[in-house]
Design a protein around this motif. Structure first.
Motif, PDB file in Angstrom:
ATOM      1  N   ILE A  58       0.861  -1.175   0.000  1.00 37.83           N
ATOM      2  CA  ILE A  58       0.000   0.000   0.000  1.00 37.83           C
ATOM      3  C   ILE A  58       0.900   1.229   0.000  1.00 37.83           C
ATOM      4  N   PRO A  59       0.885   1.999  -1.095  1.00 38.58           N
ATOM      5  CA  PRO A  59       1.751   3.170  -1.147  1.00 38.58           C
ATOM      6  C   PRO A  59       1.244   4.292  -0.231  1.00 38.58           C
ATOM      7  N   ARG A  60       2.153   5.095   0.216  1.00 41.30           N
ATOM      8  CA  ARG A  60       1.816   6.222   1.083  1.00 41.30           C
ATOM      9  C   ARG A  60       0.898   7.195   0.341  1.00 41.30           C
ATOM     10  N   GLY A  61      -0.154   7.650   1.045  1.00 44.16           N
ATOM     11  CA  GLY A  61      -1.027   8.680   0.515  1.00 44.16           C
ATOM     12  C   GLY A  61      -2.110   8.221  -0.437  1.00 44.16           C
ATOM     13  N   ILE A  62      -2.222   6.918  -0.693  1.00 47.83           N
ATOM     14  CA  ILE A  62      -3.270   6.473  -1.629  1.00 47.83           C
ATOM     15  C   ILE A  62      -4.639   6.660  -0.976  1.00 47.83           C
ATOM     16  N   ASN A  63      -5.581   7.135  -1.764  1.00 46.19           N
ATOM     17  CA  ASN A  63      -6.917   7.400  -1.261  1.00 46.19           C
ATOM     18  C   ASN A  63      -7.923   6.862  -2.270  1.00 46.19           C
ATOM     19  N   VAL A  64      -8.644   5.827  -1.887  1.00 42.32           N
ATOM     20  CA  VAL A  64      -9.672   5.240  -2.749  1.00 42.32           C
ATOM     21  C   VAL A  64     -10.956   5.092  -1.931  1.00 42.32           C
ATOM     22  N   PRO A  65     -12.110   5.249  -2.572  1.00 38.96           N
ATOM     23  CA  PRO A  65     -13.362   5.084  -1.819  1.00 38.96           C
ATOM     24  C   PRO A  65     -13.534   3.633  -1.384  1.00 38.96           C
ATOM     25  N   CYS A  66     -14.133   3.449  -0.215  1.00 39.54           N
ATOM     26  CA  CYS A  66     -14.282   2.093   0.298  1.00 39.54           C
ATOM     27  C   CYS A  66     -15.377   1.310  -0.416  1.00 39.54           C
ATOM     28  N   LEU A  67     -16.390   1.997  -0.932  1.00 39.80           N
ATOM     29  CA  LEU A  67     -17.474   1.339  -1.654  1.00 39.80           C
ATOM     30  C   LEU A  67     -17.484   1.804  -3.106  1.00 39.80           C
ATOM     31  N   ASP A  68     -17.826   0.887  -3.999  1.00 42.50           N
ATOM     32  CA  ASP A  68     -17.873   1.169  -5.435  1.00 42.50           C
ATOM     33  C   ASP A  68     -18.990   2.171  -5.723  1.00 42.50           C
ATOM     34  N   ARG A  69     -18.628   3.326  -6.257  1.00 43.46           N
ATOM     35  CA  ARG A  69     -19.591   4.393  -6.538  1.00 43.46           C
ATOM     36  C   ARG A  69     -20.313   4.197  -7.870  1.00 43.46           C
ATOM     37  N   GLU A  70     -19.862   3.258  -8.698  1.00 48.80           N
ATOM     38  CA  GLU A  70     -20.434   3.076 -10.032  1.00 48.80           C
ATOM     39  C   GLU A  70     -21.295   1.829 -10.175  1.00 48.80           C
ATOM     40  N   LYS A  71     -21.127   0.863  -9.289  1.00 48.66           N
ATOM     41  CA  LYS A  71     -21.899  -0.375  -9.378  1.00 48.66           C
ATOM     42  C   LYS A  71     -23.366  -0.096  -9.078  1.00 48.66           C
ATOM     43  N   LYS A  72     -24.240  -0.702  -9.874  1.00 46.60           N
ATOM     44  CA  LYS A  72     -25.678  -0.545  -9.659  1.00 46.60           C
ATOM     45  C   LYS A  72     -26.197  -1.725  -8.843  1.00 46.60           C
ATOM     46  N   TRP A  73     -27.090  -1.395  -7.911  1.00 47.73           N
ATOM     47  CA  TRP A  73     -27.658  -2.382  -6.998  1.00 47.73           C
ATOM     48  C   TRP A  73     -29.172  -2.469  -7.219  1.00 47.73           C
ATOM     49  N   PRO A  74     -29.763  -3.669  -7.074  1.00 51.19           N
ATOM     50  CA  PRO A  74     -31.209  -3.828  -7.265  1.00 51.19           C
ATOM     51  C   PRO A  74     -31.985  -3.288  -6.061  1.00 51.19           C
ATOM     52  N   PHE A  75     -32.494  -2.072  -6.180  1.00 50.43           N
ATOM     53  CA  PHE A  75     -33.216  -1.365  -5.118  1.00 50.43           C
ATOM     54  C   PHE A  75     -34.680  -1.778  -5.119  1.00 50.43           C
ATOM     55  N   GLN A  76     -35.198  -2.109  -3.936  1.00 53.09           N
ATOM     56  CA  GLN A  76     -36.601  -2.507  -3.816  1.00 53.09           C
ATOM     57  C   GLN A  76     -37.220  -1.820  -2.604  1.00 53.09           C
ATOM     58  N   PRO A  77     -38.112  -0.829  -2.819  1.00 50.70           N
ATOM     59  CA  PRO A  77     -38.796  -0.218  -1.672  1.00 50.70           C
ATOM     60  C   PRO A  77     -39.580  -1.274  -0.904  1.00 50.70           C
ATOM     61  N   THR A  78     -39.613  -1.160   0.409  1.00 49.21           N
ATOM     62  CA  THR A  78     -40.318  -2.158   1.224  1.00 49.21           C
ATOM     63  C   THR A  78     -41.822  -1.992   1.163  1.00 49.21           C
ATOM     64  N   GLY A  79     -42.296  -0.805   0.804  1.00 47.80           N
ATOM     65  CA  GLY A  79     -43.723  -0.561   0.733  1.00 47.80           C
ATOM     66  C   GLY A  79     -44.308  -0.028   2.029  1.00 47.80           C
ATOM     67  N   ASN A  80     -43.491  -0.017   3.102  1.00 48.30           N
ATOM     68  CA  ASN A  80     -44.011   0.485   4.376  1.00 48.30           C
ATOM     69  C   ASN A  80     -43.876   1.998   4.497  1.00 48.30           C
ATOM     70  N   LYS A  81     -43.192   2.653   3.552  1.00 48.35           N
ATOM     71  CA  LYS A  81     -43.075   4.120   3.537  1.00 48.35           C
ATOM     72  C   LYS A  81     -43.528   4.627   2.170  1.00 48.35           C
ATOM     73  N   LYS A  82     -44.508   5.522   2.209  1.00 49.66           N
ATOM     74  CA  LYS A  82     -45.041   6.116   0.985  1.00 49.66           C
ATOM     75  C   LYS A  82     -44.986   7.635   1.115  1.00 49.66           C
ATOM     76  N   VAL A  83     -45.172   8.335   0.015  1.00 50.94           N
ATOM     77  CA  VAL A  83     -45.199   9.796   0.045  1.00 50.94           C
ATOM     78  C   VAL A  83     -46.258  10.241   1.051  1.00 50.94           C
ATOM     79  N   GLY A  84     -45.857  11.153   1.944  1.00 52.47           N
ATOM     80  CA  GLY A  84     -46.754  11.661   2.980  1.00 52.47           C
ATOM     81  C   GLY A  84     -46.579  10.983   4.331  1.00 52.47           C
ATOM     82  N   ASP A  85     -45.890   9.827   4.359  1.00 54.48           N
ATOM     83  CA  ASP A  85     -45.663   9.115   5.624  1.00 54.48           C
ATOM     84  C   ASP A  85     -44.555   9.789   6.421  1.00 54.48           C
ATOM     85  N   ALA A  86     -44.645   9.688   7.742  1.00 56.33           N
ATOM     86  CA  ALA A  86     -43.581  10.175   8.616  1.00 56.33           C
ATOM     87  C   ALA A  86     -42.409   9.194   8.567  1.00 56.33           C
TER      88      ALA A  86
END
Length: 122
Positions: free
Chosen positions: A41-69
């Protein structure tokens, strides 16, 4: 030099965290090896810990809708992490208190895409 920011030690959590191998300060060793073509590991290297470009399959749970607290820690969606971890829960971040104004439909998103909007009440 080591600098103290005056804040508690923290890590970034999100989809992909269970697939990586990290050093003591959450730098992904595989990414560092690919970037440097070295086992060191070279000195000063800085990389993000999580991949910022990978797409993930997002699924709303359905328990929160517009207008819900919504408040800190409320689960409003899931993504499949990998074949072993089928459900990575997505929660409202600390300090959240308000009303849901928009939630993204099911689909594929990166970890930097906006998937929930709230109106702060407080």
């Amino acid at each position: 030099p080591v600098l103290r920011p005056g804040e508690p030690l923290s890590v970034e959590l999100g989809p992909g965290i269970m697939e990586g191998i990290f050093d003591g300060i959450q730098r992904p060793l595989t990414v560092i090896q690919q970037k440097t073509d070295s086992i060191y590991i070279p000195r000063g290297i800085n990389v993000p810990c999580l991949d910022r470009e990978k797409k993930w399959p997002f699924q709303p749970t359905g328990n929160k809708k517009v207008g819900d607290a919504i408040t800190s820690g409320d689960i409003y969606a899931t993504v499949e992490e990998n074949s072993f971890i089928k459900e990575h829960r997505i929660m409202a971040k600390p300090g959240t208190a308000g009303t849901v104004t928009w939630i993204a439909p099911a689909g594929e998103y990166t970890i930097v895409d906006v998937v929930l909007k709230t109106e702060f009440q407080g």
